[in-house]
Design a protein around this motif. Structure first.
Motif, PDB file in Angstrom:
ATOM      1  N   PRO A 596      -4.530   4.180   4.711  1.00 56.50           N
ATOM      2  CA  PRO A 596      -5.761   3.844   3.935  1.00 56.50           C
ATOM      3  C   PRO A 596      -6.218   5.096   3.290  1.00 56.50           C
ATOM      4  N   ARG A 622       1.955  -6.066   0.258  1.00 58.80           N
ATOM      5  CA  ARG A 622       1.045  -5.512   1.381  1.00 58.80           C
ATOM      6  C   ARG A 622       0.420  -4.065   0.985  1.00 58.80           C
ATOM      7  N   ASN A 625      -2.264  -4.580  -2.025  1.00 61.35           N
ATOM      8  CA  ASN A 625      -3.396  -5.491  -1.327  1.00 61.35           C
ATOM      9  C   ASN A 625      -4.185  -4.570  -0.305  1.00 61.35           C
ATOM     10  N   ASN A 626      -3.562  -3.267  -0.113  1.00 60.78           N
ATOM     11  CA  ASN A 626      -4.215  -2.366   0.710  1.00 60.78           C
ATOM     12  C   ASN A 626      -4.720  -1.392  -0.114  1.00 60.78           C
TER      13      ASN A 626
END
Length: 859
Positions: A596, A622, A625-626
């Motif tokens: 992140p 993924r 979406n992050n």
């Protein structure tokens, strides 16, 4: 004095005699023939295959029993202990091998042969899996290398030779299989096809017609001065044969600014006497021009027409994605500046706006960096070497000479600035990729050469300033491409000196060209296990920084520093997906998860790994979406270097599957798993496995920046092969990147979705065959796109044929000869018995590859 003259004469005679004897003792390797054939895939039930080399002496002079070596490149790793014959084969590095005689080899007399069989990892399917670049070196004269030009590849004779494993269910592309695939493609009238490609958001035919001539006036608002000049230049080229004379009409093309339109959107209105293109930006106006060009017939680019009738339309259009890219690899095999400009023209015509320029890899550094001249003096050249100090070793069959057109070469600073200006004029942004920290062998060896040069000059500190490895590092590793010395040491301060200097030099070039630069792509893929483990510099960093304990931490440390360097230059980092991942403990194992911290830093990730059946099919979603900005670069649909079909004669890799023109066309950016029906070996993917994958969320959709195709160049030597692999696949990319989401992609009923898809696919094939590919036969002196093979089947004693691209012509012969542009045209099923050859021809008369049927048995 006379005695001195006599003595000198005797010495010269002895010298001449010695030279003559040396030449007589040196075998002329031009008389040596090499033959390669693969014998069996899945040998002993393992992921390995058996193949055989046969060496034949076609000369009168005997090949000696020793004192020589043969070097070659091979894309598979040979198992050394499996070599069966009087020679040994040693892995040098990468794909480079050395074959030398054992004491059991007794030489090779005239017309004698010797066979050597061996095992290698993985498998072989097509001719690009073969060894290549053979050359001979006499140990007495290592400075002389002789290319072995007599190389013969033996095609497989049994279908099972193409089966990679017992579980390999991908069918061979026989003429019958191709026929069955083509049966769903119906011939459609050209008048029923969309008038513009890629398909615009909305259009309406108005029944009017505009006559375009050399005297058509072109005007534009001041904001569109560059686009107006571009259009004038394009029209001048089209009407070069009829530009003289006096204007007899008042037709005009007008480029007008409309601030209310989207950034890349446009409106195009064509009436009897006027064409109007409206846009809010130069990019929008440029795309309106491309749509106008799309309405023109193929022969408009022949330069022979005096007038062109343009159908009247009203178009309102804008792209689906803001990023519409193509990655071009010029590191593995070099491509000239002129060829790059030709690719940029192609991209611009199909409204692609990002050229991801893969300039650097293990096998070559292709961009001049004035502050670090060794990068091109050493890193851009490939040829015979034992040291890699003056140039790099051969790769991908580039051979012993540093003058090889595709193994060696680079863009000067002036070349690159010209490329940037050319691309900017066509609204194509060039994103340079400096591959790091892996895939960096060309850079590492170049900086070693710099170090050695300056150290000899007594400048030790300056010599170490840009070193990319710890000279005392004894780490052992092997990359995916089998290199053991291709990863930068990310603990060294000199590595970041290097990155900073390269970044500064690149920024200067863009500034000089007046070209936009928001990011530099810094690689990040395929760093092997084992790197840095025995680097003294790394151990020193561990001791001084409590936050860095292992190689996983080094990864984050490296990209944190790269991000800092680019932020200082008002740039953001782009990289392959691995750069945005980190390893975290999960029980006794470690798991890769999105980082992140880098998502918050606007790191753009190009996600290639969705290999169906490997487990990371949903990785792109993924990451999006992050919070990562993601460019979909999926191997399953967008790796254009993959072979079109499973066929010995089709070039390209296939580790990620086979990729015909339908794959990019059927790509569904927001739900690509919907039609991911089979894994790379052709087995059906169970719905239960795919249903467990993470779907793209609505928030994740906002992070999909766009889509990009990749053309890696390991097997793309030269313009013809490059264009063959690029086209017509690029058209599918253009449609998915620009056009609205097709109805079949969002249809939930599978039967209806499939019916809609088949109709859309048939229309696309008609567009390619009747509109787009005929144009590409003329544009820029013609693009060498792939012409498909004919589908042929014998049914009830009748020979039937069809073609993937309506508008192309099938020709045939019945006497065993190759069909030509004057051979009979296939119109209806044939009753002819015996051997029939079929070949597809485009509208310009160029043919594809011949296929054969024989009394109902396909060969």
């Amino acid at each position: 004095m006379k005695k001195l003259i006599v003595l000198f004469t005797i010495m010269m005679a002895a010298c001449v005699s010695t030279n003559a004897q040396q030449k007589a003792d040196t075998y002329d390797a031009k008389n040596l023939q090499v033959q390669w054939e693969w014998l069996q895939n899945n040998y002993q039930g393992k992921q390995q295959f058996k193949s055989m080399l046969t060496f034949t002496n076609n000369g009168q002079q005997a090949l000696p029993a020793g004192g020589w070596k043969i070097y070659f490149n091979f894309p598979r790793q040979i198992v050394p202990q499996s070599v069966n014959g009087p020679v040994k084969i040693e892995h040098v590095n990468g794909d480079f091998f050395c074959l030398s005689p054992l004491t059991s080899f007794k030489g090779l007399k005239a017309n004698e042969s010797v066979k050597v069989d061996f095992l290698a990892g993985a498998w072989a399917v097509n001719f690009t899996d073969s060894p290549d670049g053979f050359y001979f070196v006499d140990d007495k004269r290592p400075e002389v290398q002789t290319v072995i030009s007599q190389v013969k590849l033996v095609p497989p004779t049994k279908p099972e030779q193409l089966q990679r494993l017992a579980t390999d269910k991908v069918p061979i592309a026989t003429p019958e299989l191709v026929y069955r695939q083509n049966e769903q493609i119906k011939d459609m009238p050209e008048s029923s096809l969309p008038p513009i490609f890629p398909t615009p958001a909305s259009y309406q035919k108005n029944g009017q017609a505009f006559s375009l001539t050399a005297h058509t006036q072109v005007t534009g608002d001041a904001a569109f001065a560059k686009e107006t000049a571009y259009l004038k230049k394009e029209l001048a080229a089209m009407f070069k044969a009829s530009a003289s004379g006096t204007a007899t009409q008042t037709s005009t093309i007008s480029l007008q600014k409309d601030a209310d339109l989207p950034a890349e959107g446009y409106k195009l209105e064509i009436s009897q006497n006027k064409i109007t293109i409206q846009a809010s930006t130069g990019a929008g106006a440029f795309y309106g021009i491309q749509s106008l060009k799309s309405l023109l017939p193929a022969k408009a680019w022949s330069g022979s027409l005096k007038a062109i009738t343009v159908a009247g339309v009203s178009v309102t259009d804008q792209p689906r994605f803001g990023y519409r890219g193509l990655m071009l690899d010029v590191a593995r095999n070099f491509h000239s500046k002129q060829q790059v400009l030709k690719v940029i023209d192609l991209m611009a015509y199909y409204k692609l706006n990002a050229l991801h320029f893969h300039l650097v890899d293990d096998e070559g550094w292709r961009l001049e960096i004035p502050a670090l001249p060794e990068l091109t003096q050493v890193g851009s050249q490939r040829g015979h070497t034992q040291t890699n100090t003056d140039h790099l070793q051969p790769a991908y069959g580039s051979g012993p000479s540093v003058r090889n057109l595709y193994g060696s070469g680079y863009y000067t600073k002036a070349d690159y600035v010209e490329i940037l200006k050319y691309a900017t004029e066509r609204h194509v942004t060039v994103i340079p990729e400096i591959e790091t920290p892996g895939h960096a062998r060309a850079a590492i060896k170049s900086m070693d050469a710099r170090y050695n040069r300056l150290l000899k000059a007594g400048q030790k500190a300056e010599a170490e300033k840009y070193l990319l490895r710890d000279l005392n590092d004894r780490s052992a590793y092997s990359s995916v491409q089998h290199w053991n010395d291709n990863v930068m040491d990310v603990s060294l301060p000199s590595t970041y000196n290097f990155i900073s200097t390269v970044a500064d030099e690149v920024v200067k070039m863009y500034r000089e060209a007046g070209a936009p630069l928001q990011t530099i792509h810094f690689g990040g893929d395929e760093v092997p296990a084992g790197v840095w483990e025995k680097s003294p510099s790394v151990q020193k960093l561990y001791a001084s920084n409590a936050n860095i304990k292992n190689a996983d931490d080094l990864w984050v440390y490296y990209y944190t520093n790269v991000n800092r360097i680019l932020k200082e230059r008002n740039l953001y980092v782009s990289a392959w997906e691995e750069a945005g991942m980190k390893k975290v403990a999960e029980g006794a194992t470690k798991k890769q998860v999105p980082n992140p911290d880098f998502a918050r830093e606007n790191m753009h990730l190009y996600v290639w790994n969705n290999v169906i059946g490997w487990g990371a099919e949903d990785l792109a979603y993924r990451l999006a979406n992050n919070g990562f900005p993601v460019i979909l670069s999926c191997v399953s649909n967008l790796y254009f270097d993959l072979a079109y079909q499973k066929d010995y004669l089709e070039p390209g890799f296939y580790w990620g599957g086979f990729l015909d023109v339908d794959k990019p066309f059927k790509f569904i950016p927001y739900n690509y798993l919907k039609n991911a029906n089979e894994n790379v070996l052709g087995s059906v993917m169970p719905a239960s496995a795919l249903n467990k994958k993470e779907a793209l969320t609505e928030q994740g959709k906002t992070n999909i920046v766009g889509i990009q195709a990749q053309l890696w160049s390991e097997t793309a030597r030269g313009p013809a092969r490059m264009e063959y692999m690029l086209l017509p696949k690029l058209l599918g990319l253009a449609e998915r990147a620009w056009a609205p989401d097709p109805e079949w992609a969002s249809q939930t009923d599978s039967a209806q979705s499939n019916a809609f898809y088949q109709a859309s696919w048939a229309q696309f094939c008609n567009v390619m065959g009747k509109k787009e590919l005929p144009k590409l036969s003329y544009m820029n002196k013609g693009y060498q796109y792939r012409i498909p093979t004919a589908g042929v089947v014998v049914d009830g004693g009748m020979v039937k044929a069809n073609v993937q691209l309506p508008g192309f012509t099938i020709r045939y012969t019945t006497d065993g000869s190759e069909p030509t542009a004057t051979s009979p045209v296939y119109h209806e099923p044939l009753k002819t018995n015996g051997v029939l050859n079929f070949k597809v021809f485009n509208t310009a008369g160029r043919g594809g590859r011949t296929v054969t049927v024989n009394n109902g048995n396909t060969l």
